[in-house]
Design a protein around this motif. Sequence first.
Motif, PDB file in Angstrom:
ATOM      1  N   THR A 166      67.309  28.296   5.838  1.00 52.74           N
ATOM      2  CA  THR A 166      67.654  26.909   5.534  1.00 52.74           C
ATOM      3  C   THR A 166      69.153  26.804   5.321  1.00 52.74           C
ATOM      4  N   VAL A 167      69.752  25.731   5.850  1.00 60.43           N
ATOM      5  CA  VAL A 167      71.154  25.408   5.626  1.00 60.43           C
ATOM      6  C   VAL A 167      71.212  24.017   5.013  1.00 60.43           C
ATOM      7  N   THR A 168      72.010  23.848   3.951  1.00 59.81           N
ATOM      8  CA  THR A 168      72.096  22.556   3.271  1.00 59.81           C
ATOM      9  C   THR A 168      73.493  21.975   3.420  1.00 59.81           C
ATOM     10  N   VAL A 169      73.549  20.732   3.890  1.00 59.85           N
ATOM     11  CA  VAL A 169      74.811  19.991   3.993  1.00 59.85           C
ATOM     12  C   VAL A 169      75.102  19.388   2.624  1.00 59.85           C
ATOM     13  N   PRO A 170      76.295  19.604   2.060  1.00 57.35           N
ATOM     14  CA  PRO A 170      76.592  19.129   0.705  1.00 57.35           C
ATOM     15  C   PRO A 170      76.460  17.609   0.574  1.00 57.35           C
ATOM     16  N   GLU A 171      76.389  17.172  -0.663  1.00 58.83           N
ATOM     17  CA  GLU A 171      76.102  15.777  -1.006  1.00 58.83           C
ATOM     18  C   GLU A 171      77.146  14.814  -0.451  1.00 58.83           C
ATOM     19  N   TRP A 204      73.007  -1.122   1.550  1.00 56.69           N
ATOM     20  CA  TRP A 204      72.521  -0.083   0.651  1.00 56.69           C
ATOM     21  C   TRP A 204      73.565   1.026   0.550  1.00 56.69           C
ATOM     22  N   ILE A 205      73.563   1.684  -0.612  1.00 56.49           N
ATOM     23  CA  ILE A 205      74.406   2.860  -0.821  1.00 56.49           C
ATOM     24  C   ILE A 205      73.483   4.031  -1.145  1.00 56.49           C
ATOM     25  N   TYR A 206      73.529   5.059  -0.307  1.00 52.61           N
ATOM     26  CA  TYR A 206      72.668   6.229  -0.465  1.00 52.61           C
ATOM     27  C   TYR A 206      73.525   7.449  -0.826  1.00 52.61           C
ATOM     28  N   THR A 207      73.042   8.226  -1.778  1.00 50.69           N
ATOM     29  CA  THR A 207      73.632   9.525  -2.084  1.00 50.69           C
ATOM     30  C   THR A 207      72.568  10.584  -1.790  1.00 50.69           C
ATOM     31  N   PHE A 208      72.934  11.600  -0.999  1.00 50.45           N
ATOM     32  CA  PHE A 208      71.907  12.534  -0.540  1.00 50.45           C
ATOM     33  C   PHE A 208      72.540  13.834  -0.053  1.00 50.45           C
ATOM     34  N   THR A 209      71.702  14.853   0.084  1.00 45.82           N
ATOM     35  CA  THR A 209      72.022  16.073   0.820  1.00 45.82           C
ATOM     36  C   THR A 209      71.074  16.155   2.007  1.00 45.82           C
ATOM     37  N   ILE A 210      71.435  16.947   3.008  1.00 44.92           N
ATOM     38  CA  ILE A 210      70.566  17.169   4.168  1.00 44.92           C
ATOM     39  C   ILE A 210      70.305  18.661   4.293  1.00 44.92           C
ATOM     40  N   SER A 211      69.034  19.041   4.357  1.00 42.02           N
ATOM     41  CA  SER A 211      68.647  20.443   4.579  1.00 42.02           C
ATOM     42  C   SER A 211      68.144  20.600   6.006  1.00 42.02           C
ATOM     43  N   LEU A 212      68.618  21.648   6.671  1.00 39.91           N
ATOM     44  CA  LEU A 212      68.210  21.956   8.037  1.00 39.91           C
ATOM     45  C   LEU A 212      67.362  23.221   8.020  1.00 39.91           C
ATOM     46  N   TYR A 213      66.195  23.167   8.634  1.00 37.38           N
ATOM     47  CA  TYR A 213      65.236  24.272   8.599  1.00 37.38           C
ATOM     48  C   TYR A 213      65.141  24.936   9.973  1.00 37.38           C
ATOM     49  N   MET A 214      65.244  26.281   9.976  1.00 41.62           N
ATOM     50  CA  MET A 214      65.217  27.065  11.214  1.00 41.62           C
ATOM     51  C   MET A 214      63.819  27.643  11.441  1.00 41.62           C
ATOM     52  N   ASP A 215      63.551  28.018  12.683  1.00 40.13           N
ATOM     53  CA  ASP A 215      62.241  28.585  12.998  1.00 40.13           C
ATOM     54  C   ASP A 215      62.055  29.984  12.432  1.00 40.13           C
ATOM     55  N   ASP A 216      63.154  30.625  11.982  1.00 41.50           N
ATOM     56  CA  ASP A 216      63.016  31.951  11.371  1.00 41.50           C
ATOM     57  C   ASP A 216      62.852  31.877   9.853  1.00 41.50           C
ATOM     58  N   GLY A 217      62.727  30.656   9.318  1.00 42.89           N
ATOM     59  CA  GLY A 217      62.531  30.480   7.879  1.00 42.89           C
ATOM     60  C   GLY A 217      63.803  30.221   7.094  1.00 42.89           C
ATOM     61  N   SER A 248      81.378  20.768   7.123  1.00 43.51           N
ATOM     62  CA  SER A 248      80.629  19.511   7.178  1.00 43.51           C
ATOM     63  C   SER A 248      81.538  18.391   6.716  1.00 43.51           C
ATOM     64  N   ASP A 249      81.255  17.180   7.209  1.00 41.65           N
ATOM     65  CA  ASP A 249      82.039  16.029   6.770  1.00 41.65           C
ATOM     66  C   ASP A 249      81.235  14.753   6.962  1.00 41.65           C
ATOM     67  N   VAL A 250      81.757  13.678   6.384  1.00 44.81           N
ATOM     68  CA  VAL A 250      81.224  12.337   6.633  1.00 44.81           C
ATOM     69  C   VAL A 250      82.436  11.498   7.007  1.00 44.81           C
ATOM     70  N   ASP A 251      82.496  11.105   8.265  1.00 48.77           N
ATOM     71  CA  ASP A 251      83.694  10.448   8.756  1.00 48.77           C
ATOM     72  C   ASP A 251      83.335   9.509   9.896  1.00 48.77           C
ATOM     73  N   ARG A 252      84.220   8.542  10.119  1.00 55.26           N
ATOM     74  CA  ARG A 252      84.006   7.585  11.189  1.00 55.26           C
ATOM     75  C   ARG A 252      84.239   8.259  12.527  1.00 55.26           C
ATOM     76  N   GLU A 253      83.340   7.994  13.456  1.00 56.92           N
ATOM     77  CA  GLU A 253      83.441   8.561  14.793  1.00 56.92           C
ATOM     78  C   GLU A 253      83.761   7.447  15.794  1.00 56.92           C
ATOM     79  N   GLN A 254      84.539   7.755  16.788  1.00 52.06           N
ATOM     80  CA  GLN A 254      84.822   6.795  17.840  1.00 52.06           C
ATOM     81  C   GLN A 254      83.659   6.754  18.830  1.00 52.06           C
ATOM     82  N   ASN A 255      83.224   5.540  19.152  1.00 52.65           N
ATOM     83  CA  ASN A 255      82.204   5.331  20.186  1.00 52.65           C
ATOM     84  C   ASN A 255      80.895   6.052  19.885  1.00 52.65           C
ATOM     85  N   VAL A 256      80.538   6.130  18.619  1.00 50.19           N
ATOM     86  CA  VAL A 256      79.247   6.703  18.245  1.00 50.19           C
ATOM     87  C   VAL A 256      78.314   5.557  17.879  1.00 50.19           C
TER      88      VAL A 256
END
Length: 251
Positions: A175-180, A160-173, A43-51
């Motif tokens: 969960t994957v969490t993207v680090p802060e 604004w400046i946000y600090t957060f994590t993102i959790s992704l939930y699957m249909d099989d129950g 996972s990363d947080v980075d600038r994307e071209q043409n996004v």
Amino acid sequence: MLEIVGAVVTVIAGVAGLIFLFWPDAQPKPEPEPVPAVELVDSDVDREQNVAADVVFDGQVTDQVQVPASVVSATLRNSADNPVLITRAEVHLVSAAEVNCRYGAGPTDITAQYDIKIPADAREGAVIPRKMKYTLPPHAQERIAFTVGPERYGEGSMPWIYTFTISLYMDDGATVTVPEVTYLAPTDKATAFLAMADQATGPPQPGGPGLMDPSCISKQARFVAQLVKSAPRPSPELREFSAELARVAGQ
């Protein structure tokens, strides 16, 4: 009768112990821990071209805003034989801070232009859900990404400046969490803030002094610099904003 039953149980236990002593392979082995079908590879947080972030109206994507923005991405691997459906994402907000030195009238609200929209009153501990229908094919590796920003903002809004994590939930129950990550938005409001700060701290202008208070600018520069220093993963825009704000404030 109870004594007889107890003696029989003791004999059986003793025989089982001798069997496992002489034939250790006969001893039952614990069940292995189940391996999750979906795992976070990177996972990363980075600038994307043409996004560009989506503009959503009444549940439909109607346009895309061309304001530069980094994306928070997650590379996921599905090791199962069947596809896995990601049903929702949740932003778990660690902090939300407005870089605020007012210089004019209040903001005029417009519709947000981000994948994940943060309400204006959301603070530490808030959970912001986003429905998804994203299918990971079997034995495949794919990358998904999000932009994050305020639900509504307008002409006089502040960044604004946000600090957060993102959790992704699957249909099989599962969960994957993207680090802060620590993320700056909207970037166009950060640019406007710097321009007003530069006017307030620079040489006198024919139109008079800038509308921002220089002491407020210095305070915000120190605050943002400390956030960047302590953040494990600040976005590129946040690092650049902090450096430019420190220059404007003379720090």
